[in-house]
Scaffold this motif. Structure first.
Motif: not given
Length: 72
Positions: A38-51
């Motif tokens: 169950d992969l959960r990331y920090s908000q910084q990681v989500y913000d850095a992801m491409s669409d």
């Protein structure tokens, strides 16, 4: 005596080759819930992801919710 020893060594080597081949052909087995974290990331990681990355990750999480009961 030499012939018998050569036959034994040949059989042992053949067994090693066969067992190595079988071990190399194994795959991970099990349900999605057993092998997928169950992969959960920090908000910084989500913000850095491409669409595209974000869409793949969202699909992954929705699959986990549907199959495994993961909670958001």
């Amino acid at each position: 005596m030499k012939r018998r020893l050569a036959d034994i060594i040949t059989r042992i080597l053949l067994l090693i080759v066969v067992l190595t081949g079988l071990a190399a052909c194994t795959t991970a087995r099990g349900s999605f819930c057993e092998i997928a974290p169950d992969l959960r990331y920090s908000q910084q990681v989500y913000d850095a992801m491409s669409d595209a990355e974000a869409a793949r990750h969202l699909t992954y999480l929705k699959t986990g919710e549907r199959l495994c009961g993961w909670k958001r």
